[in-house]
Design an enzyme around this catalytic site. Sequence first.
Site, PDB file in Angstrom:
ATOM      1  N   ALA A 106      -0.166   0.759   6.219  1.00  6.32           N
ATOM      2  CA  ALA A 106       0.249   1.309   7.494  1.00  6.32           C
ATOM      3  C   ALA A 106       0.668   0.179   8.440  1.00  6.32           C
ATOM      4  CB  ALA A 106      -0.930   2.081   8.118  1.00  6.32           C
ATOM      5  N   SER A 145     -15.665   0.132   4.353  1.00  8.16           N
ATOM      6  CA  SER A 145     -14.724   0.735   5.307  1.00  8.16           C
ATOM      7  C   SER A 145     -14.789   2.264   5.291  1.00  8.16           C
ATOM      8  CB  SER A 145     -13.291   0.266   5.039  1.00  8.16           C
ATOM      9  OG  SER A 145     -12.742   0.913   3.925  1.00  8.16           O
ATOM     10  N   ASP A 167       0.791  -1.245   0.000  1.00  9.80           N
ATOM     11  CA  ASP A 167       0.000   0.000   0.000  1.00  9.80           C
ATOM     12  C   ASP A 167       0.822   1.293   0.000  1.00  9.80           C
ATOM     13  OD1 ASP A 167      -2.240  -1.553  -0.101  1.00  9.80           O
ATOM     14  OD2 ASP A 167      -2.952  -1.116   1.906  1.00  9.80           O
ATOM     15  N   CYS A 185      -2.417  -2.765   7.405  1.00 13.22           N
ATOM     16  CA  CYS A 185      -2.112  -3.675   6.305  1.00 13.22           C
ATOM     17  C   CYS A 185      -0.739  -4.318   6.410  1.00 13.22           C
ATOM     18  CB  CYS A 185      -2.330  -2.966   4.982  1.00 13.22           C
ATOM     19  SG  CYS A 185      -4.092  -2.618   4.770  1.00 13.22           S
ATOM     20  N   LYS A 195      -6.499  -5.746  -3.266  1.00 10.74           N
ATOM     21  CA  LYS A 195      -7.339  -6.184  -2.146  1.00 10.74           C
ATOM     22  C   LYS A 195      -8.372  -5.108  -1.850  1.00 10.74           C
ATOM     23  CE  LYS A 195      -4.192  -4.287   1.297  1.00 10.74           C
ATOM     24  NZ  LYS A 195      -4.984  -3.164   1.768  1.00 10.74           N
ATOM     25  N   HIS A 254     -10.379   0.005  -3.638  1.00 11.69           N
ATOM     26  CA  HIS A 254     -11.775  -0.060  -3.210  1.00 11.69           C
ATOM     27  C   HIS A 254     -12.761   0.480  -4.246  1.00 11.69           C
ATOM     28  CE1 HIS A 254     -10.467  -1.100   0.784  1.00 11.69           C
ATOM     29  NE2 HIS A 254      -9.906   0.069   1.043  1.00 11.69           N
ATOM     30  N   GLU A 290     -14.004  -5.769   4.626  1.00 17.93           N
ATOM     31  CA  GLU A 290     -12.730  -5.113   4.946  1.00 17.93           C
ATOM     32  C   GLU A 290     -11.643  -6.151   4.710  1.00 17.93           C
ATOM     33  OE1 GLU A 290     -10.560  -2.893   4.859  1.00 17.93           O
ATOM     34  OE2 GLU A 290     -11.417  -1.562   6.370  1.00 17.93           O
ATOM     35  N   HIS A 296     -10.724   6.292   0.413  1.00 12.97           N
ATOM     36  CA  HIS A 296      -9.307   6.209   0.035  1.00 12.97           C
ATOM     37  C   HIS A 296      -9.129   5.095  -0.984  1.00 12.97           C
ATOM     38  CE1 HIS A 296      -9.798   3.241   3.268  1.00 12.97           C
ATOM     39  NE2 HIS A 296      -8.893   2.546   2.602  1.00 12.97           N
ATOM     40  N   ASP A 320      -4.338  -1.587  -2.053  1.00 16.23           N
ATOM     41  CA  ASP A 320      -5.702  -1.351  -1.603  1.00 16.23           C
ATOM     42  C   ASP A 320      -6.456  -0.800  -2.824  1.00 16.23           C
ATOM     43  OD1 ASP A 320      -7.046  -1.681   0.876  1.00 16.23           O
ATOM     44  OD2 ASP A 320      -7.085   0.483   1.255  1.00 16.23           O
TER      45      ASP A 320
HETATM   46  C1  VGL Z   1      -5.181   0.410   5.296  1.00 12.46           C
HETATM   47  C2  VGL Z   1      -6.890   1.290   6.516  1.00 12.46           C
HETATM   48  C3  VGL Z   1      -7.776   1.089   5.480  1.00 12.46           C
HETATM   49  C4  VGL Z   1      -3.721   0.065   5.190  1.00 12.46           C
HETATM   50  C5  VGL Z   1      -6.051   0.185   4.236  1.00 12.46           C
HETATM   51  O1  VGL Z   1      -3.209  -0.039   4.068  1.00 12.46           O
HETATM   52  O2  VGL Z   1      -3.071  -0.076   6.253  1.00 12.46           O
HETATM   53  N1  VGL Z   1      -5.614   0.958   6.431  1.00 12.46           N
HETATM   54  N2  VGL Z   1      -7.343   0.538   4.350  1.00 12.46           N
HETATM   55 ZN    ZN Z   2      -8.539   0.510   2.640  1.00 14.97          ZN
END
Ligand code: VGL
Ligand code: ZN
Length: 186
Positions: free
Chosen positions: A137, A60, A10, A141, A97, A54, A104, A71, A52
């Site tokens: 993060a 989420s 990510d 993830c 993903k 979406h 989620e 995001h 990520d």
């Molecule tokens: C993430 C929150 C929502 C991540 C992804 O990549 O850590 N955190 N979607």
């Molecule tokens: Zn996400």
Amino acid sequence: MKDSALIVVDMLYDFIDGSMACLEADKAVANTLDYLKKIPDGSDFPILFVRDHHPANHCSFQAQGGPWPPHCVQGTHGADIHEALAPYADEDLSFFKGEDPAKEQYSGFEGVNPAGQSLCDVLQVLDIRNVLVCGIATEYCVYNTAKDLLNAGFRVSVLKDCIAYVEKEGHLETLKTMEEKGITLI
Ligand code: VGL
Ligand code: ZN
């Protein structure tokens, strides 16, 4: 190195300077780039990217009752890999993903590439035993991806200078948890 791979999780604009900009993201991107540049040409060391990705109505997002602002919406700049790292991303080794609006999915482990293969399937095909993980993060993830890899029997190391996070306290707590589980911080 023959049985090792790097997984970049990510490193996407929304987590770097967008709607979910994370702490130390610029540093994590710069250090990841340094790491990638040091890999000798022709070495047998696959670089896998988790993304990520979406739909606009993902569960989420706050509008749907989730914890996060919108995001990494499919087709937007925020969902793109940072331009300094993008040249290292191969389509077959890019795993998406969070595409199911109702689910989620923090872990990249079950992410799928455009050919429909999961990250786990591809690591097995490539005969990888050792995985290095970096990205964003730490608390979400990166952690969930590293944990799933460990539970699947891989040796897992996290590049501690190449990760960014939502909150410092959670980041430090997560580093501790990872070490306790047997993930190496390098
Ligand atoms: C993430 C929150 C929502 C991540 C992804 O990549 O850590 N955190 N979607
Ligand atoms: Zn996400």
